[in-house]
Structures are given as C-alpha cells and as structure tokens.
Design an enzyme around this catalytic site. Sequence first.
Site, PDB file in Angstrom:
ATOM      1  N   LYS A  84       0.959  -1.222  -0.056  1.00 20.64           N
ATOM      2  CA  LYS A  84      -0.052   0.076  -0.069  1.00 20.64           C
ATOM      3  C   LYS A  84       0.846   1.301   0.120  1.00 20.64           C
ATOM      4  CE  LYS A  84      -3.628   2.714   0.781  1.00 20.64           C
ATOM      5  NZ  LYS A  84      -4.611   2.760  -0.478  1.00 20.64           N
ATOM      6  N   CYS A  89       0.259  11.817  -7.202  1.00 22.85           N
ATOM      7  CA  CYS A  89      -0.112  12.580  -6.235  1.00 22.85           C
ATOM      8  C   CYS A  89       0.058  14.111  -6.529  1.00 22.85           C
ATOM      9  CB  CYS A  89       0.716  12.143  -4.889  1.00 22.85           C
ATOM     10  SG  CYS A  89       1.212  10.737  -4.606  1.00 22.85           S
TER      11      CYS A  89
END
Lengths: 242, 300
Positions: free
Chosen positions: B42, B128
């Site tokens: 993750k 991001c």
Amino acid sequence: MKGKWHIVSNERIAEKIYRMTLRGETEGILPGQFVEIAVPGCYLRRPISVSDIADDLLTIIYKTIGEGTARMAQMKSGETLDILTGLGNGYNLAKAGKEVLLIGGGVGVPPLIYAAKQLRQAGKNVHVVIGFNTKSEVFGEECFTALGCQVSVCTMDGSYGVKGVVTDLLHKPAPFYYACGPLPMLKALLRTIGTNGQISMEERMGCGAGLCMGCTIETKDGFKRVCKEGPVFSADALKIEN
Amino acid sequence: MKVRLGDIELQNPVIPASGTCGFGQEMSEWFDLNCLGAIATKGTTRDARYGNALPRIAECPAGMLNAIGLQNPGVDEVIAIELPALRKLYRGPIIANVSGFSLEEYAYVSARIDQETDAAIIEVNISCPNVHNGGMAFGTSPEAAAAVTKAVKAVTRKPVYMKLSPNVTDIASIARACVDAGADGLCLINTMLGMRIDIRRRKPVLANTYGGYSGPGVFPVALRMVNQVSKACPGTPLIGCGGVSRAEDVIEMMMAGASAVEIGAANLQNPMACQQIIDELPGVMKELNITHLQDIIGVV
C-alpha cells in the site's frame, strides 16, 4: 471462503424486500457477518448480511436499491452464485445477559434474526424492537415470534404496530443490545439508551475483504474498515452521536 | 514462468498492485502469498493518513472508481509492523510503494524504506498532487516526474520504479524523463481520472467528486501506453498494470512490452484473482506454444 452456492428459493416478502435461500458450505458463518455476492453483469460484489444459517442453507434478506439487487431479485431457484462468506466481525453474543435487546430498522433487521436464533438457543430472553416506514415494508416479525422472542413493531405512519420510531419504545435502563439500521436510528438509539451494546454499520464497499480501504470509518479507537474490523462495532467506539 | 525485473528474478510475472492487497495480511487469508511473483504494498506516506471522505468507491460497467486518498499508517508503522509482518507471510520480492505530496516527502519516505532489507524495489507513485505547485500531479509533467526520480534515486541504492499516471497527453515523454533521471524501471499505468453522478440526487457518487478508474475498461489504454513506453525506453524493465483480469491479459501485456504485470481491481472483485491467474498461466502458455515467458516480452 469463496464458493459456489445454489439458489433454493428467492421470493418477495415485503415492498422491495426479498428473501433468498442458498445451499452451500455454511460452516463457521456467524451472526452479524456478511457475504459478498458476485452478481452476473455487475463489476463489484454486493455485500449482504447473513439472516439465517440452518444446516447447509444460508438465508439472506435484501432490499432492491440498485442494479445489482434488482438483478438478484430476478434470479430463480436452480441458478448458482459465486459468494464470499465469513466476512467481517459479527455480533459478540457472549456479551448478552439473561435479558437482551435487539433493535432493527428496515433492511437492518435481517442480521438480527440469526442473532436472535443463537441467543434463544443460549436460553436468553430476547426482546425485539423493529421499525419500518409503513406496513407494506414490514417483515421479520413472524421469524422472531417463532423463535420465542418478545417482538414490538412500529411504523413511522402508524399503518402497522405502534406509530413512531424504535426509540419511542426504548427507555433506560436497557439491557445489553444488538442493533442494525439507518444512521438516524442509530444516533437516536445512542441518545436514548446509551452505548451498552453492539451496532452493525453499513458503508459502500469495494472488496469486502479489507483490501481496498474503501469503507474506512473513524472510530474512537482509530480508523476501522467496516468490512474487516466491522461491520459490528462496540457502540461506545462509534463517532456518530451528533 | 520466471521473469526478470533488472537483477531481480520473479518466479512468475504476477504481482498484486499497490492499494489492492494492503500489506498482504488480508490477502493471505485467501491463499498462500508465496505463489506470487512479487507483492506491491500500500502507498506509504510520511505521516498516517485517513484519506478521503466516504463514499470512496463507485462502480462502473467495466470496472470501478476509487478515491481512497492514500489511507495508510505512515512510514514508521509500515517499517515497524507491516513489512516485518508481511515478511513472515511472504518470502518473495516486496515492492514498497512510496507516495508523497512534496519532493521532500518522497525523499524522506524512500530514505526510510532504503534501510529495510525486506523491500526489494521502491515503486514511486507520482500521481499525487504537489502541494507546493498548485496541486498539479507530479506525474503530469516530464520535469516534475524527473525531479521526483532524482530525489528518490539520491537517497537509495534499491531499484527505483516510477509508477506513471495515464492522465497525460504524451506518456512516452514522461517515461523518457524518468529514465533519463535515473529510474531503474517503470510501472504503468496508475488509474485514469473519472467520475460518476448519481442522477437521482444530482450529485457525484464519490465524496471526492473525481476518482481513479480501474478494471477491464482501462486494459486497452494500459496496453497501448505500455507499448508506447517500451518503444520509447528500450531496455528499461516495465511492469504493466491496468485492467489485467486473466492469464490471457498477462500474456497480452507482456507482448506489449511488460516484463511483469500488476493485478489491481481484479483483486477487489475476487481476492483470489492473482492465485487463479497464476494457476491458469501454464495452460495458456501451452496453448500459445510459449516455453519461456521471457521470450514474449515486447514482441509486438
């Protein structure tokens, strides 16, 4: 566990409410847990609470709220479904005293039926309070009655049972409770009888198996996945009061 | 079924993609992780993150949208708890996915992961938003993508794979910029930005309005981009990702130029998807007269 299940029956029992019984490997399925059903034609599985387990039969009661559940309602006995079972943490029934309270609203009622069955088998006095919008949506009363529970039913419009909401029928001091229902009901519940109980939560899920973090809620014990650490939480851990 | 990612050998090309297998714990309840080629953990940031408001998931006809918002326990806990726990479950290569909202954060998290022997590869998520540049995603300009690559390469000797965003006009130029800045490999594609609207409520389905689209619907786009990048960056190992759902898709992705393949949304539909794909691969290889998977990489 992932398995193939055979539909034994699938019938409408109230307004938009269906009961499906399936045959498969039921071992280890606990009250308050849910299953994830792969509905042909839909990408994601549909999470549905377990309403009863009897021998090799699983019963679910579901409401047709979208495409997936609408397709499920069209399925016939003899058809098969790919289902993940044993998902999530269910109700901890060992917390119940001699007197125990079950509180359900609408499609939150189904998991309480399996809980009631096991609580009755453990010799508990089970008091059930369930609420619905209107008479045509009422279901489950006869299941609880057949198990020997004390059942009170209310409807918002008074067309069946007591006119009002479940919390109108609750007062302190209340015994340990197990609840499932819409958020406004849960908030009213906490205000009326406090946090001495366990609540099953509902959120839109991705995987249902703790992989995607799609259903994480903030609790007093930190971030918790409804599908993995839940769906059942200790009422005092939830941040839903306001 | 063996393949290579640079100096690292994988027993097969199948890797569960970052964000669809947590840190392995939950997936290990469905099958023995040791059948996997590798595992991508993750996305990890400096601090713990809750992520976006709910709902974070929306269904689509051929896939799903997610707007999780990088929920993760933060790099301290990942190093102290998650990676050691995963190592107990899985002996193969661990690909640690690193995310950040500034160059400093990418460098910090990567430097921390660099100290962990359990991580074989650092995979850098550049989808991001850059908080110092109006929130524009690092992965949408060659200069910003190169800057992240350099920042990470400066703090680690582990192989660095940049995970490319498909939300760009020319993925080859961004891939090239990453490789020129020192990237050891590339992983593509991340999710495609999309949205769904609840037409009854006249509101977006996702609380975040937009989210990343993944699943079989993106497979042809991912395939095209892998193919373009394999031509633009010959010799650079690529991990193909995007809508891979069955063994045939793995083969197709490798023929397009991928040395290994990440499986994402399929895990969320079926937590046993990776194991099933690995089980099906030998049969499909036989049918297609493929003796070594290594031989089909980039044949198209």
